[in-house]
Design a protein around this motif. Structure first.
Motif, mmCIF file in Angstrom:
data_model
loop_
_atom_site.group_PDB
_atom_site.id
_atom_site.type_symbol
_atom_site.label_atom_id
_atom_site.label_comp_id
_atom_site.label_asym_id
_atom_site.label_seq_id
_atom_site.Cartn_x
_atom_site.Cartn_y
_atom_site.Cartn_z
ATOM 1 N N THR A 1 -2.601 48.645 -57.093
ATOM 2 C CA THR A 1 -3.635 49.183 -56.212
ATOM 3 C C THR A 1 -4.911 49.514 -56.983
ATOM 4 O O THR A 1 -6.011 49.472 -56.417
ATOM 5 N N GLY B 1 3.848 45.035 -53.114
ATOM 6 C CA GLY B 1 3.674 46.246 -53.905
ATOM 7 C C GLY B 1 3.995 45.998 -55.371
ATOM 8 O O GLY B 1 5.058 45.461 -55.695
ATOM 9 N N ALA C 1 2.088 51.725 -51.725
ATOM 10 C CA ALA C 1 2.149 51.191 -50.365
ATOM 11 C C ALA C 1 0.923 51.604 -49.560
ATOM 12 O O ALA C 1 0.342 50.788 -48.826
ATOM 13 N N GLU C 2 0.514 52.852 -49.692
ATOM 14 C CA GLU C 2 -0.641 53.329 -48.951
ATOM 15 C C GLU C 2 -1.919 52.647 -49.431
ATOM 16 O O GLU C 2 -2.805 52.327 -48.619
ATOM 17 N N ARG D 1 -2.027 49.297 -47.827
ATOM 18 C CA ARG D 1 -2.367 49.437 -46.398
ATOM 19 C C ARG D 1 -3.858 49.684 -46.219
ATOM 20 O O ARG D 1 -4.504 49.119 -45.326
ATOM 21 N N ARG E 1 1.160 47.812 -44.453
ATOM 22 C CA ARG E 1 1.984 48.192 -45.588
ATOM 23 C C ARG E 1 2.754 46.972 -46.103
ATOM 24 O O ARG E 1 3.158 46.114 -45.326
ATOM 25 N N LYS F 1 5.834 44.684 -47.434
ATOM 26 C CA LYS F 1 7.272 44.637 -47.167
ATOM 27 C C LYS F 1 8.084 44.475 -48.446
ATOM 28 O O LYS F 1 9.279 44.762 -48.457
ATOM 29 N N TRP G 1 8.425 44.466 -53.004
ATOM 30 C CA TRP G 1 8.109 45.249 -54.186
ATOM 31 C C TRP G 1 8.493 44.502 -55.456
ATOM 32 O O TRP G 1 9.554 43.868 -55.530
ATOM 33 N N GLU H 1 11.218 54.185 -48.423
ATOM 34 C CA GLU H 1 9.768 54.094 -48.207
ATOM 35 C C GLU H 1 9.378 52.868 -47.369
ATOM 36 O O GLU H 1 8.204 52.546 -47.266
#
Length: 301
Positions: free
Chosen positions: A92, A114, A139-140, A143, A149, A151, A153, A171
């Motif tokens: 992120t 993620g 995740a946030e 989003r 979000r 699905k 990881w 989560e």
């Protein structure tokens, strides 16, 4: 003798499993998985172009930053030319620091996976509550940039604690790509229900191959073509997944990208025999199969 053992999945030899087909009657699924990462400056973790374990410096920071400034854009152009979808494992921090990235991926219709906050850290040494926070913040962040979000990881450095799969399900994640145990997907147990393990190659992966093992771009391209040709041969017996794993600061170097182009052009000569997809779509299809077909599916609710 009793050895420590994992309890996430049971042993399953591929010849003993039920067979099935991918959509359209295909036997080989192709996944292109790209990693978009951001690192701390002169701190934390990060690979080096010349020396394993080198201290963090302006040189290796800038080498990695080349991926987000230049290499990614060369790679996306190549994928556009070849008509290939892609899944991107995204820090992120990279989306925050490089505002052009998320819109470009959204325009292509690609999948966001993620991949933690930054590859300057890893989660396997965190307390459980801190690891949960890392996963939730990742995740946030996705989003916020993509509108949905993730699905799936893949942890930074493929690192996991003993609780990681449990936290992922709690989560809202549906699949994970950190267990390179198979060329087929399989279901894994967690304390809150199953999660799918999607094949993600640590062999057909430009970072360990070209950074750590120092293979040339031409050697890596040969690895792709040989791996693909053999999987296509084996797929006459088994439904399989071929995942090609990329990092723009590695593969985005022009002399390496030229060889990737050669390898992908070879692969796409067999396009009509392939289900070219993304891991989220693969997960949805696997979930639709009857119980007992995919290893571990007997325990699905």
């Amino acid at each position: 003798m009793k050895l420590p053992s994992q309890t996430r999945y049971d042993h399953s030899a591929i010849p003993q499993r039920p067979t099935y087909e991918w959509p359209g009657g295909k036997r080989l699924a192709l996944l292109i998985c790209n990693n978009i990462e951001h690192h701390a400056f002169r701190a934390g973790l990060g690979s080096d172009s010349a020396t394993i374990g080198a201290p963090q410096s302006q040189r290796n920071y800038a080498w990695r930053d080349y991926g987000n400034r230049v290499g990614l854009w060369y790679l996306l152009d190549l994928l556009d030319e070849l008509g290939l979808p892609c899944a991107h494992n995204v820090n992120t921090a990279a989306l925050d620091m490089c505002p052009e990235i998320a819109p470009a991926l959204l325009k292509r219709g690609d999948e966001f996976v993620g991949h933690g906050r930054t590859n300057a850290e890893r989660q396997d040494g965190l307390w459980e509550e801190d690891e949960r926070r890392l996963i939730a913040e990742s995740a946030e962040g996705i989003r916020r940039h993509s509108g949905a979000r993730p699905k799936g990881w893949l942890g930074p450095w493929l690192a996991e604690s003993n609780a990681t799969p449990d936290l992922l399900v709690e989560e809202g994640f549906e699949y994970v790509m950190e267990w390179p145990a198979d060329d087929q997907p399989f279901w894994m147990r967690t304390r809150s229900g199953p999660i799918l393990s999607v094949p993600y190659s640590v062999e057909l992966n430009d970072s360990p191959a070209q950074v750590y093992r120092q293979h040339s771009g031409r050697e890596f391209a040969n690895m792709i073509t040989d791996h693909f040709d053999e999987l296509l041969h084996q797929a006459a017996k088994y439904p399989l997944v071929c995942s090609i794993v990329l990092h723009p600061f590695v593969i985005g170097q022009p002399y390496r990208l030229r060889q990737l182009r050669r390898a992908l052009e070879h692969v796409l000569k067999q396009r009509d025999k392939l289900w070219i997809t993304r891991p989220g779509e693969l997960t949805a299809y696997v979930r639709s199969l009857p119980k007992g077909v995919v290893p571990g599916s007997e325990e699905l609710p």
